[in-house]
Design a protein around this motif. Structure first.
Motif, PDB file in Angstrom:
ATOM      1  N   LYS A  96      -0.223  -3.919  -2.949  1.00  0.00           N
ATOM      2  CA  LYS A  96       0.669  -2.993  -3.641  1.00  0.00           C
ATOM      3  C   LYS A  96       0.708  -3.252  -5.142  1.00  0.00           C
ATOM      4  CE  LYS A  96       4.492  -1.769  -1.621  1.00  0.00           C
ATOM      5  NZ  LYS A  96       5.866  -1.642  -1.130  1.00  0.00           N
ATOM      6  N   THR A 100      -0.132  -2.340   1.645  1.00  0.00           N
ATOM      7  CA  THR A 100       1.022  -3.189   1.344  1.00  0.00           C
ATOM      8  C   THR A 100       0.612  -4.519   0.724  1.00  0.00           C
ATOM      9  OG1 THR A 100       2.365  -2.159   3.053  1.00  0.00           O
ATOM     10  CG2 THR A 100       3.056  -4.340   2.333  1.00  0.00           C
ATOM     11  N   GLN A 141      -0.219  -0.507  -7.950  1.00  0.00           N
ATOM     12  CA  GLN A 141       0.753  -0.144  -8.994  1.00  0.00           C
ATOM     13  C   GLN A 141       0.172  -0.374 -10.389  1.00  0.00           C
ATOM     14  OE1 GLN A 141       3.312   1.541  -8.682  1.00  0.00           O
ATOM     15  NE2 GLN A 141       4.588   0.946  -6.971  1.00  0.00           N
TER      16      GLN A 141
END
Length: 102
Positions: free
Chosen positions: A17, A14, A21
């Protein structure tokens, strides 16, 4: 699935992230490049070289996510002695087996 009164689960990746991505978007671009290469009748070996690069990039993301899973989800379950600690270990072992076979 998180309901209106539940906080979504925190995943090991998290905090990174955006970086994950970004790496996946770069790989997506590599795949689109492969499609262009086929459309343009590029030499087979050149396409295979690019497929190998895309495969390595995906493997790198997978290993990063696996490391995060081991350091976050599995470690937390084991440290807290939760009932699903054994399941988390088995899940990680299965993920490693899938990566090794691919």
């Amino acid at each position: 699935m998180a309901g209106p009164d539940r906080v979504p689960a925190m995943r090991g990746y998290t905090s990174e992230k955006d970086a994950v991505q970004k790496r996946l978007r770069r790989i997506e671009g590599q795949i689109r490049g492969l499609q262009r290469m086929v459309d343009e009748d590029t030499y087979c070996i050149d396409i295979l070289t690019q497929i190998s690069a895309a495969t390595r990039a995906l493997e790198s993301v997978a290993l990063h996510l696996l490391e995060d899973h081991m350091n976050h989800c599995v470690r937390t379950a084991v440290a807290e002695g939760t009932p699903d600690a054994d399941a988390k270990m088995a899940e990680a072992a299965a993920a490693i087996a899938r990566l090794v076979r691919s």
